[in-house]
Design a protein around this motif. Structure first.
Motif, short mmCIF file in Angstrom:
data_model
loop_
_atom_site.label_atom_id
_atom_site.label_comp_id
_atom_site.label_asym_id
_atom_site.label_seq_id
_atom_site.Cartn_x
_atom_site.Cartn_y
_atom_site.Cartn_z
N ILE A 8 0.84 -1.20 0.00
CA ILE A 8 0.00 0.00 0.00
C ILE A 8 0.87 1.25 0.00
O ILE A 8 1.87 1.32 0.74
N ALA A 9 0.52 2.23 -0.80
CA ALA A 9 1.24 3.51 -0.83
C ALA A 9 0.27 4.65 -0.51
O ALA A 9 -0.87 4.64 -0.95
N PHE A 10 0.73 5.61 0.26
CA PHE A 10 -0.05 6.81 0.58
C PHE A 10 0.94 7.92 0.90
O PHE A 10 2.15 7.67 1.07
N ASP A 11 0.47 9.14 0.96
CA ASP A 11 1.37 10.27 1.18
C ASP A 11 2.19 10.07 2.45
O ASP A 11 1.65 9.75 3.51
N GLY A 12 3.51 10.26 2.31
CA GLY A 12 4.40 10.15 3.44
C GLY A 12 5.13 8.83 3.56
O GLY A 12 6.01 8.69 4.42
N VAL A 13 4.81 7.83 2.72
CA VAL A 13 5.48 6.53 2.85
C VAL A 13 6.96 6.65 2.45
O VAL A 13 7.35 7.50 1.66
N HIS A 14 7.77 5.78 3.05
CA HIS A 14 9.19 5.73 2.71
C HIS A 14 9.39 4.91 1.44
O HIS A 14 8.92 3.77 1.34
N LEU A 15 10.10 5.48 0.49
CA LEU A 15 10.40 4.76 -0.74
C LEU A 15 11.18 3.48 -0.46
O LEU A 15 10.98 2.46 -1.11
N SER A 16 12.07 3.53 0.55
CA SER A 16 12.87 2.34 0.88
C SER A 16 11.98 1.19 1.31
O SER A 16 12.25 0.03 0.98
N SER A 17 10.91 1.48 2.04
CA SER A 17 10.01 0.44 2.53
C SER A 17 9.16 -0.14 1.40
O SER A 17 9.00 -1.36 1.29
N VAL A 18 8.63 0.73 0.56
CA VAL A 18 7.84 0.28 -0.60
C VAL A 18 8.74 -0.47 -1.58
O VAL A 18 8.40 -1.55 -2.07
N LEU A 60 5.92 10.86 -1.65
CA LEU A 60 6.76 10.11 -0.72
C LEU A 60 7.29 11.01 0.38
O LEU A 60 7.16 12.24 0.33
N ALA A 61 7.92 10.41 1.38
CA ALA A 61 8.45 11.16 2.51
C ALA A 61 9.45 12.23 2.06
O ALA A 61 9.58 13.26 2.69
N GLY A 62 10.18 11.99 0.99
CA GLY A 62 11.15 12.96 0.48
C GLY A 62 10.59 13.90 -0.55
O GLY A 62 11.34 14.55 -1.29
N PRO A 84 3.77 -0.22 4.50
CA PRO A 84 5.15 0.23 4.72
C PRO A 84 5.25 1.27 5.83
O PRO A 84 4.25 1.81 6.31
N ASP A 85 6.49 1.54 6.22
CA ASP A 85 6.75 2.61 7.18
C ASP A 85 6.48 3.95 6.50
O ASP A 85 6.54 4.06 5.27
N PHE A 86 6.19 4.97 7.29
CA PHE A 86 5.90 6.29 6.71
C PHE A 86 6.33 7.39 7.67
O PHE A 86 6.68 7.13 8.84
N GLU A 87 6.29 8.60 7.19
CA GLU A 87 6.67 9.77 8.01
C GLU A 87 5.82 10.96 7.61
O GLU A 87 5.72 11.30 6.43
N TRP A 88 5.17 11.57 8.60
CA TRP A 88 4.40 12.78 8.38
C TRP A 88 5.06 13.92 9.13
O TRP A 88 5.57 13.73 10.25
N PRO A 89 5.07 15.15 8.57
CA PRO A 89 5.72 16.30 9.23
C PRO A 89 5.19 16.54 10.65
O PRO A 89 5.96 16.89 11.55
N ASP A 90 3.91 16.35 10.86
CA ASP A 90 3.32 16.60 12.18
C ASP A 90 3.19 15.34 13.03
O ASP A 90 2.51 15.35 14.06
N GLY A 91 3.81 14.25 12.59
CA GLY A 91 3.69 13.00 13.32
C GLY A 91 2.38 12.30 12.99
O GLY A 91 1.59 12.75 12.16
N VAL A 92 2.12 11.18 13.66
CA VAL A 92 0.90 10.42 13.43
C VAL A 92 -0.22 11.08 14.22
O VAL A 92 -0.23 11.08 15.45
N THR A 93 -1.18 11.67 13.51
CA THR A 93 -2.26 12.42 14.15
C THR A 93 -3.61 11.80 13.85
O THR A 93 -3.76 11.00 12.91
N THR A 94 -4.60 12.19 14.65
CA THR A 94 -5.96 11.71 14.42
C THR A 94 -6.45 12.14 13.04
O THR A 94 -7.09 11.36 12.33
N MET A 95 -6.14 13.37 12.65
CA MET A 95 -6.57 13.87 11.34
C MET A 95 -5.90 13.07 10.21
O MET A 95 -6.55 12.68 9.24
#
Length: 338
Positions: A8-18, A60-62, A84-95
């Motif tokens: 699965i891919a979505f905004d913020g995922v790490h390319l290395s993980s995918v 992607l995260a970059g 996959p692992d991912f990264e969001w600028p504001d961290g993992v949030t409810t929104m």
């Protein structure tokens, strides 16, 4: 028909993980095609899909953009789905998790339909939201454990263990542990000998090579036999390849595996046939040829000797078991605990 694999891919995922998921199973596809090319032009029927919400490109995260193959589809039953692992600028949030609600719901439905699901790092959040990991434990680094506990106080975190798994869920603490986890899944869902070959190519430690002996000579022989099992492999050729006598090879196999190399080769062919019978609709005669038998009678005798039933009955029972599991998953039941 063979069930496919998906990441699965979505905004913020790490390319290395995918990319690791796609590369690993792409390598497996090439090895299968090479292994069976002398007997089968179709090759590996299982496909690997890159899925995204709505089928739209993801960022992607970059900040690079990544095209996906297609969107989510409830009508396609998958064998394995990786988050996959991912990264969001504001961290993992409810929104942020709210925006992924369609993916989270789809994961829950796929799991209920029999899919195995794996996740790495922050990808574990999506499985927690989907209610697929019960009370845990889940493998997370200390840096991520506190935030996870705040959101899911009832789920236990294990910051020491790198990989945790049960029959249908597999979790890795981070990208560095992802290869080992995915290789284990290959061993469990497809072929442990193929997993051993992949582990060897990927440079994993000996202890992580699922299904391989701790004896280097036997492990090397297992890898060679796996690669040549469908192409008329001869034990004499294996001995020459390893620069040892056949007697030495037989002695090591009996000491470590309790069988001769020839018996191990027959077992490999039966295991490969079982996978084909479970995951494809190919005729039994074709499967016999693909896995290395020149006549159907010899295949049937070997299959019955190892399984206690004929190939036709094995396929029928596997499909009946899968259908029963699918019906059972539609009945309310406690969430599985990892």
């Amino acid at each position: 028909m063979a069930r496919d694999l998906a990441v699965i891919a979505f905004d913020g995922v790490h390319l290395s993980s995918v990319g690791l998921f796609l590369d690993l199973f792409g390598l497996m596809r090439r090895r299968v095609a090479d292994q069976f090319k002398s007997r089968d032009e179709i090759g590996m029927q299982t496909r690997t899909r890159l899925l995204g919400q709505g089928g739209h490109p993801v960022k992607l995260a970059g900040d690079r953009r990544l095209e996906v193959d297609e969107g989510l589809n409830d009508q396609v039953a998958l064998l394995l789905i990786h988050v996959p692992d991912f990264e969001w600028p504001d961290g993992v949030t409810t929104m942020g998790l709210g925006n992924l609600r369609p993916i989270i719901g789809w994961l829950a439905r796929q799991h209920a339909a029999g899919a195995h699901i794996s996740a790495t790092g922050r990808g574990i959040y999506l499985l927690a939201e989907a209610g697929l990991i019960g009370n845990g434990p889940v493998p997370l680094p200390q840096s991520a454990a506190a935030a996870f506990r705040l959101r899911y106080p009832r789920i236990r975190v294990d910051a020491r263990t790198a990989i945790l798994e049960n029959d249908t869920i597999a979790l890795a603490r981070g990208v560095v542990h992802e290869t080992s986890m995915l290789t284990r899944l290959v061993a469990r869902l497809m072929s442990f000998s193929m997993a051993g070959a992949l582990a060897d190519v990927m440079g994993l430690q000996e202890t992580e090579r699922d299904g391989l002996s701790d004896d280097p000579l036997v492990a090397a022989a297992q890898i060679w036999l796996s690669a040549h099992s469908s192409a008329g492999a001869r034990i004499s050729e294996l001995a020459v390849h390893l620069a040892v006598s056949q007697q030495t090879l037989i002695r090591h196999f009996r000491a470590r595996l309790g069988m001769t190399p020839r018996a191990y080769l027959r077992l490999l062919r039966v295991w490969n046939a079982q996978s084909q019978l479970r995951e494809t609709s190919r005729p039994i005669a074709q499967i016999a040829t693909i896995v290395g038998y020149d006549d159907l009678k010899s295949f049937q005798e070997a299959f019955r000797a190892h399984t206690g039933m004929c190939a036709t009955r094995y396929r029928v029972e596997c499909r009946a078991s899968a259908a029963a599991s699918s019906i059972k998953d539609m009945i309310p039941h406690p969430l599985p605990i990892v």
